[in-house]
Write an enzyme that holds these catalytic residues in place. Structure first.
Site, PDB file in Angstrom:
ATOM      1  N   LYS A 126       0.846  -1.208   0.000  1.00 48.58           N
ATOM      2  CA  LYS A 126       0.000   0.000   0.000  1.00 48.58           C
ATOM      3  C   LYS A 126       0.876   1.252   0.000  1.00 48.58           C
ATOM      4  O   LYS A 126       2.091   1.157   0.214  1.00 48.58           O
ATOM      5  CB  LYS A 126      -0.922  -0.024   1.220  1.00 48.58           C
ATOM      6  CG  LYS A 126      -0.191   0.047   2.558  1.00 48.58           C
ATOM      7  CD  LYS A 126      -1.118  -0.211   3.736  1.00 48.58           C
ATOM      8  CE  LYS A 126      -0.347  -0.136   5.047  1.00 48.58           C
ATOM      9  NZ  LYS A 126      -1.159  -0.609   6.177  1.00 48.58           N
TER      10      LYS A 126
ATOM     11  N   ARG B 242     -10.261  -0.067  15.742  1.00 54.18           N
ATOM     12  CA  ARG B 242     -10.403   0.608  14.447  1.00 54.18           C
ATOM     13  C   ARG B 242     -11.439  -0.146  13.649  1.00 54.18           C
ATOM     14  O   ARG B 242     -12.495  -0.464  14.174  1.00 54.18           O
ATOM     15  CB  ARG B 242      -9.034   0.650  13.755  1.00 54.18           C
ATOM     16  CG  ARG B 242      -8.725   1.934  13.044  1.00 54.18           C
ATOM     17  CD  ARG B 242      -7.303   1.994  12.527  1.00 54.18           C
ATOM     18  NE  ARG B 242      -6.953   0.866  11.637  1.00 54.18           N
ATOM     19  CZ  ARG B 242      -5.759   0.693  11.076  1.00 54.18           C
ATOM     20  NH1 ARG B 242      -4.794   1.575  11.331  1.00 54.18           N
ATOM     21  NH2 ARG B 242      -5.522  -0.320  10.289  1.00 54.18           N
TER      22      ARG B 242
ATOM     23  N   TYR C 147      14.739  32.397   4.770  1.00 57.34           N
ATOM     24  CA  TYR C 147      13.528  33.099   5.217  1.00 57.34           C
ATOM     25  C   TYR C 147      13.528  33.284   6.734  1.00 57.34           C
ATOM     26  O   TYR C 147      13.908  32.378   7.481  1.00 57.34           O
ATOM     27  CB  TYR C 147      12.283  32.272   4.879  1.00 57.34           C
ATOM     28  CG  TYR C 147      11.846  32.366   3.445  1.00 57.34           C
ATOM     29  CD1 TYR C 147      11.508  33.599   2.871  1.00 57.34           C
ATOM     30  CD2 TYR C 147      11.753  31.219   2.668  1.00 57.34           C
ATOM     31  CE1 TYR C 147      11.099  33.671   1.553  1.00 57.34           C
ATOM     32  CE2 TYR C 147      11.333  31.285   1.345  1.00 57.34           C
ATOM     33  CZ  TYR C 147      11.010  32.517   0.801  1.00 57.34           C
ATOM     34  OH  TYR C 147      10.595  32.588  -0.498  1.00 57.34           O
TER      35      TYR C 147
ATOM     36  N   MET D  99      10.461  26.342  -0.013  1.00 53.59           N
ATOM     37  CA  MET D  99       9.611  25.417  -0.759  1.00 53.59           C
ATOM     38  C   MET D  99      10.436  24.498  -1.639  1.00 53.59           C
ATOM     39  O   MET D  99      10.188  23.310  -1.719  1.00 53.59           O
ATOM     40  CB  MET D  99       8.600  26.189  -1.612  1.00 53.59           C
ATOM     41  CG  MET D  99       7.543  25.264  -2.198  1.00 53.59           C
ATOM     42  SD  MET D  99       6.397  26.086  -3.283  1.00 53.59           S
ATOM     43  CE  MET D  99       5.447  27.068  -2.168  1.00 53.59           C
TER      44      MET D  99
HETATM   45  C1  LIG Z   1      -0.353  -1.654   6.798  1.00 49.71           C
HETATM   46  C2  LIG Z   1      -0.897  -2.892   7.277  1.00 49.71           C
HETATM   47  C3  LIG Z   1      -0.069  -4.016   7.482  1.00 49.71           C
HETATM   48  C4  LIG Z   1       1.434  -3.979   7.349  1.00 49.71           C
HETATM   49  O1  LIG Z   1       1.994  -3.449   8.518  1.00 49.71           O
HETATM   50  P1  LIG Z   1       3.551  -3.254   8.745  1.00 49.71           P
HETATM   51  O2  LIG Z   1       3.679  -2.796  10.130  1.00 49.71           O
HETATM   52  O3  LIG Z   1       3.982  -2.248   7.769  1.00 49.71           O
HETATM   53  O4  LIG Z   1       4.195  -4.566   8.518  1.00 49.71           O
HETATM   54  C5  LIG Z   1      -0.672  -5.204   7.828  1.00 49.71           C
HETATM   55  N1  LIG Z   1      -2.019  -5.262   7.990  1.00 49.71           N
HETATM   56  C6  LIG Z   1      -2.832  -4.206   7.836  1.00 49.71           C
HETATM   57  C7  LIG Z   1      -4.290  -4.351   8.039  1.00 49.71           C
HETATM   58  C8  LIG Z   1      -2.303  -2.980   7.483  1.00 49.71           C
HETATM   59  O5  LIG Z   1      -3.103  -1.930   7.318  1.00 49.71           O
END
Ligand SMILES: *Cc1c(COP(=O)(O)O)cnc(C)c1O
Length: 849
Positions: A518, A616, A744, A792
């Site tokens: 992801k 969550r 700046y 920037m």
């Molecule tokens: C992001 C995520 C992972 C991976 O977690 P890491 O700590 O990066 O290994 C596993 N399961 C879910 C549901 C996640 O959202």
């Protein structure tokens, strides 16, 4: 031989201190290539300034230095010559030396095929003369002097390649070497980036012709429109000879051309006579032009055509240019890894096509091309379309080369025979998975920076053949152009592959590895990460959204993908069609998914998400059993998996154990009620490392695949390391008086006289401004603190204590330089966040290679 006083005189130079040696055997541009009798040449260009390496060159034994400013190191025992511009000085020296020795210069120019022509001409002329073969692996004005370093008074001819990097180079080179014979075989509209357009590039080549005086010889390729047109520009009295294949009108004409697996046969017609040709050990018709131009030159130099043809039979294939080698298990390995332009790649494919017989399997291994001009996407896709009709198997290496494969699939090649990879090792293993043997011809092609010779090296049947490869070693000077890319990210897929292998071997064969890619593969590139993980032990992928899942599908990845987060019911149709698995965390949502799947008579794979204490997304453990009763009616959902997520595995093994227990409490009654799941999973990176009790039958690491550490309490497995470097280059260095404000808001005032380097990178590129920024970056392998506010797109660093920092020097913002390194964990500490945020928010802003 290089004489110090020749340079002094020719270039109007000035000695710095007492000269010592006055004769040198060679020039060196890189301190690593220096030895006792070499003259180190410092140069300043838009790619950087190598004056900074003078000290290192002297330490490595250089006996002379050519530079434009006094070295800031001890130069005792070394001859130091200062000139206004080192490149101009070397051209002046070239002119002077050629004149002094009275040798005849032959210049070979054009876009490609120069080395083959140069070799063929040299070999033919050597039947009667002493010839200096000025072949160097360099372009531009500097290459001229490099090629002349070993010229001696015994030589009658010198054969040189002239290739321009900028408009105006050719005029200067031609002035310097005054060719008597010029050869132009091919002009391609794909030209070095410094040229505005094709016209400007053609004009550049035409200078070569305009310059020739009566009595000179110009050889043109009749089959190439652009060079043939230039023929008409030759002045009266210049002898013009054209060469061609199978096309009447050319002065030197090849016909009856036969492409063999390891050699090329042809006959020749010249001046009304026919000559029965012989076999030459070169591959590819495009190389024949080099041979024909040698025949034209031979006649001019009064060598009989028959003698010249005979000399061409023992040409040797050049390293990396269609060089046939014995591969493992008897396959024929054709190494064309020197460079790759659009036309040279097509020519190589034409050869593959020509030798293809019914019992031959042709395999095309393609790395990223460098020389495709502005429209790299188009260039790579066109090669893919061309290769689709020729190669039986296409293996690509790198992000741009992946487009070659994609285009081949788009025109109908089965994805089974198109395999994208991102590292040499994966390429080799992918090839081996096809079990190549005696009936296979493997063509390996790629641009300079793809370094495809490493693939060839791993496939050789005989290790001693490694001598026949191009680029035996990496150069130590990084040349980084930063005009278009103020900063860039480099990712090493080989390390990712290793990390995945190590992690897979830790969890064992019975546990499925789901690789989390992801947030664009945690900023490393999702497609690269997904493919590399799949090739090295992962069997499932996970992303956050449908959009991310579709990116993988669009790239042609067909492995199962789980979407962790929200996906609207409207996306079910696409998920079913693309075999994407969705997460279910709510009964109403599950019912909507089921209905949507029913509407298209499909079945949607889902994984049920349980909230075992993360607080969550997911079903709470006590509602699970009730909810599941309703699931039994949802016939259009396939309940493939069930999972939960840890909230504190990096810090609390106790709480994680509790979460596992809660998860078990959900699983037990479900099993009792007859529910069974193919996949049961809970562990993220720290959860995976903490205990095998967390593994169930699948694990879901993200972070650690990329060599990033979950926390101090949970160290990475041995051998797992980061794969990413974020770099920029110094834009300007200035010395400020004490008490001068920087940047700046005047938040920093110089404390004494300070040298400050300005970097072309700022918060818009991901270099965080506030509340905290980086403590330091790395220059010359040392730490340089950031000073003042980050703007920037600019930032300032203090380089007062680092000797010799100049514009163009490489700066590392994340990664290793020399013995120092900056990790994502260190940056996270400085910024008051975690490494996850460092890689996913900063890196997407920086452009990657
Ligand atoms: C992001 C995520 C992972 C991976 O977690 P890491 O700590 O990066 O290994 C596993 N399961 C879910 C549901 C996640 O959202």
């Amino acid at each position: 031989m290089i004489n110090l006083y020749d340079i002094l005189k020719a270039a109007n130079g000035q000695l710095f201190g007492e000269p010592k040696a006055n004769l040198f055997t060679d020039f060196a541009l890189d301190p690593q290539h220096v030895d006792n009798n070499t003259l180190f040449v410092a140069q300043r260009s838009d790619r950087g300034d190598t004056h900074q390496y003078i000290k290192e060159a002297i330490a490595s034994g250089a006996s002379g230095v050519l530079c434009t400013e006094p070295p800031d190191c001890d130069t005792d025992g070394v001859s130091v010559l200062m000139v206004r511009d080192t490149v101009d000085a070397l051209l002046d020296w070239s002119h002077y030396t050629l004149g002094k020795l009275g040798v005849t210069t032959i210049a070979v120019a054009g876009s490609s095929g120069k080395s083959m022509a140069l070799d063929a001409i040299t070999r033919v002329l050597r039947t009667r003369y002493e010839v200096h073969r000025g072949n160097v692996d360099a372009d531009g004005r500097l290459s001229v002097a490099l090629a002349l370093a070993k010229l001696t008074p015994t030589h009658d001819y010198v054969v040189l390649k002239l290739s321009s990097e900028h408009s105006g180079d050719m005029a200067q080179m031609v002035e310097a070497v005054q060719p008597r014979i010029v050869v132009l075989n091919h002009i391609d509209c794909v030209h070095p980036a410094a040229f505005e357009d094709c016209r400007q590039y053609i004009n550049e080549q035409s200078v070569l012709v305009d310059y020739l005086s009566p009595g000179a010889l110009a050889v043109f390729n009749y089959d190439d429109d652009k060079t043939r047109e230039l023929a008409s520009r030759a002045r009266d009295g210049v002898q013009v000879k054209t060469i061609g294949i199978d096309r009447f009108g050319a002065d030197v004409l090849a016909f009856n051309v036969k492409s063999g697996r390891e050699r090329l046969g042809f006959d020749v017609r010249y001046a009304g006579e026919r000559y029965v040709g012989r076999w030459s050990p070169v591959l590819g018709q495009h190389h024949l032009y080099g041979l024909l131009s040698a025949l034209a030159v031979a006649d001019f130099a009064e060598i009989a055509v028959d003698d010249a043809l005979k000399a061409l039979t023992d040409l040797e294939p050049l390293p990396g240019r269609m060089s046939p080698l014995k591969g493992e298990n008897g396959m024929l390995l054709v190494d064309d890894s020197y460079r790759a332009s659009y036309s040279s790649t097509k020519a190589a494919l034409d050869w593959l096509n020509a030798i293809n017989t019914d019992d031959t399997r042709t395999i095309f291994i393609m790395g990223d091309m460098d020389d495709v001009g502005e429209n790299s996407r188009y260039g790579h896709r066109s090669i893919g379309q061309y290769a689709a009709d020729i190669a039986d198997i296409i293996i690509t290496q790198g992000a741009e080369a992946a487009l070659v494969g994609r285009a081949a699939i788009d025109v109908g090649v089965s994805a089974r025979y198109v395999r994208p990879t991102y590292s040499a090792r994966d390429t080799v293993e992918t090839l081996r998975s096809f079990e190549p043997g005696e009936n296979d011809v493997v063509l390996v092609k790629g641009g300079e920076s793809a370094r495809m010779e490493t693939v060839v090296r791993s496939l050789l049947a005989d290790d001693t053949d490694a001598e026949k490869l191009v680029r035996q070693e990496a150069t130590s000077i990084e040349t980084v152009a930063h005009t278009l890319r103020p900063s860039r990210v480099e990712v090493d897929a080989t390390i990712l592959a290793e990390n995945v292998r190590i992690i897979k071997s830790l969890i064992g064969d019975s546990i499925t590895l789901m690789a989390v890619v992801k947030a664009d593969g945690y900023g490393h590139g999702a497609v690269m990460a997904a493919r590399t993980a799949l090739m090295n032990g992962a069997d499932y992928l996970a992303v956050a959204s449908m959009e991310e899942a579709m990116e993988l599908r669009t790239a042609g990845i067909d492995a199962p993908v789980l979407v962790f987060s929200y996906a609207p019911a409207e996306s079910v149709r696409q998920a079913v069609r693309q075999k994407i698995t969705l997460s279910v965390y709510d009964l109403n949502q599950a019912q909507l998914y089921d209905r949507a799947a029913r509407d298209i008579s499909g079945k949607l794979a889902v994984h049920i998400k349980i909230d075992s204490g993360m607080g969550r997304l997911g079903f709470l453990s006590d509602e699970a059993v009730t909810v599941f009763r309703h699931f039994q009616a949802l016939n259009h959902l396939e309940f493939e998996g069930i999972y939960t997520h840890f909230s504190d595995a990096e810090a609390s093994p106790e709480y994680t154990e509790q979460q596992v227990e809660t998860f078990q409490q959900v699983l037990r009654p479900l099993r009792a009620a007859g529910f069974s799941f193919k996949y049961i999973h809970a562990a993220n990176s720290p959860g995976t490392l903490l205990s095998s009790d967390n593994h169930f039958n699948m694990v879901r690491p993200g972070l650690m695949l990329y060599g990033l550490q979950p926390s101090n309490a949970v160290p990475l497995p041995e051998g797992v390391r980061p794969l990413l470097t974020w770099k920029t280059t110094v834009l300007q260095v200035k010395t400020f008086p004490p008490g001068h404000p920087i940047g700046y808001g005047r938040t920093y005032y110089t404390r004494g006289e300070e040298r400050i380097a300005i970097l072309p990178v700022g918060y818009a590129d991901g270099l965080r401004r506030s509340p905290q920024t980086w403590d330091y970056v790395l220059v010359h392998g040392q730490r340089a603190p950031l000073v003042g506010r980050v703007s920037m797109e600019k930032a300032a660093i203090n380089v007062t204590d680092i000797a010799g920092v100049k514009a163009g020097d490489e700066v590392v913002l994340l990664g290793q330089q020399g013995d120092e390194h900056i990790t994502a964990e260190m940056i996270a500490d400085w910024l008051g966040t975690i490494n996850y945020e460092v890689v996913t928010t900063i890196l997407p802003r920086a452009s990657r290679l």
